[in-house]
Design an enzyme around this catalytic site. Structure first.
Site, PDB file in Angstrom:
ATOM      1  N   LEU A  64      76.141 -11.249 -21.603  1.00 55.90           N
ATOM      2  CA  LEU A  64      75.596  -9.860 -20.799  1.00 55.90           C
ATOM      3  C   LEU A  64      74.667 -10.608 -20.237  1.00 55.90           C
ATOM      4  O   LEU A  64      73.755 -10.504 -20.633  1.00 55.90           O
ATOM      5  CB  LEU A  64      74.817  -9.960 -22.535  1.00 55.90           C
ATOM      6  N   HIS A  65      75.243 -10.489 -18.914  1.00 59.47           N
ATOM      7  CA  HIS A  65      74.118 -11.036 -17.907  1.00 59.47           C
ATOM      8  C   HIS A  65      73.094 -10.159 -17.619  1.00 59.47           C
ATOM      9  O   HIS A  65      71.470 -10.870 -18.061  1.00 59.47           O
ATOM     10  CB  HIS A  65      75.236 -10.897 -16.734  1.00 59.47           C
TER      11      HIS A  65
END
Length: 309
Positions: free
Chosen positions: A238-239
């Site tokens: 989950l950048h």
């Protein structure tokens, strides 16, 4: 006191989760959101931004469409990761929230000229931010910090062997931002690849009784299929929510002030971010480079906040 932020984004499932985290955090005052072409074209990124605001029940946050392509090269998009709409996964209805008429770059310039101590949070290519800095360098005085998701060094790239997607889409813009003299914090792949959406973490979102939690689960269900196949990992990184989490809980992250330089010429390594982590050059430090995070603490924060929407 709340921290004033402008989010610049190209949703993208992980962008959507980042926006939701910001809206669920009373420590942050989201002044506005600007959309940029990146994961999908601009017409979809601005639409997706408004869909996410509607999901969160926040029609009060203005949305502006910014640049529809990079500063000096053709647009590269990532439908192969995010799907045709950019938000494939949940069925999010067309939003009632209207798009503002003002261009996103004009909004950034106007807001920064009239509002001190604003943090810019770019989650996509840096085209809007670099264009604003180029057209109106005086706005630097009111930028507290730029905290961006982009780049990578020890992890290499995710769109080419050398380059991370956001920087690769517009390396000229990234170079302008990193050379601007503004305080920059970079959340690169080296950090975000530690924030994996494992099955128990997604289950926690799916079990929520609000609309946002199950929607996050559906977003990550779609998003992680690509990374699981590519990396053989237990989930997807989950950048973009790491940017917002860094503002809320910097203690969860490990960083170092170093020099980071963007490659803008080489056809082999275009968009690469060369991070002098070991300080082996005489190039002046210009970026707080975040190398790692406490993944359990990050997801505890994310789950706690999304549950409040």
């Amino acid at each position: 006191m709340t921290r004033k932020i402008i989010i610049d984004t190209d949703p993208g499932q992980d962008d959507a989760v980042a926006i939701l985290l910001a809206l669920a955090s009373p420590e942050l005052q989201v002044l506005g959101i600007t959309a940029v072409a990146g994961n999908v074209p601009l017409a979809l990124t601005e639409l997706n931004t408004r869909k996410v605001l509607e999901l969160a029940g926040r029609p009060d946050i203005p949305v502006y469409a910014g640049c529809d392509g990079p500063m000096d090269r053709p647009l590269v998009t990532a439908e192969h990761v995010h799907g045709r709409t950019g938000l494939d996964g949940p069925d999010l209805p067309d939003p009632q929230i209207a798009l503002q008429e003002q261009h996103g770059v004009d909004y950034i310039i106007e807001t920064l000229r009239n509002t001190p101590d604003v943090t810019l949070c770019p989650l996509g290519p840096l085209t809007n931010i670099a264009t604003a800095l180029t057209r109106a360098p005086d706005i630097k005085a009111n930028i507290r910090e730029i905290v961006l998701m982009g780049g990578g060094y020890f992890e290499g790239g995710n769109i080419t062997p050398a380059a991370e997607f956001n920087v690769y889409v517009d390396p000229t813009a990234a170079d302008i931002v990193l050379r601007s003299g503004v305080a920059v914090t970079m959340i690169p792949l080296d950090c975000t690849h530690q924030a994996l959406t494992t099955a128990p973490r997604i289950a926690a979102f799916r079990a929520m009784t609000n609309r946002a939690g199950p929607a996050v689960a559906e977003l990550t269900d779609f998003f992680e299929r690509f990374d699981k196949e590519k990396y053989g990992s237990d989930g997807a990184p989950l950048h973009d929510p790491c940017v917002i989490a860094y503002l809320l809980r910097p203690d969860l992250f490990h960083s170092r002030l170093i020099n980071v330089t963007v490659e803008t010429q080489s056809p082999l390594t275009l968009g690469a971010t060369v991070a002098d982590w070991w300080r082996v050059t005489d190039r002046a430090p210009n970026v707080t480079f975040v190398r790692s995070l406490d993944a359990d603490g990050f997801f505890d924060l994310l789950i706690e906040r999304i549950a409040t929407l």
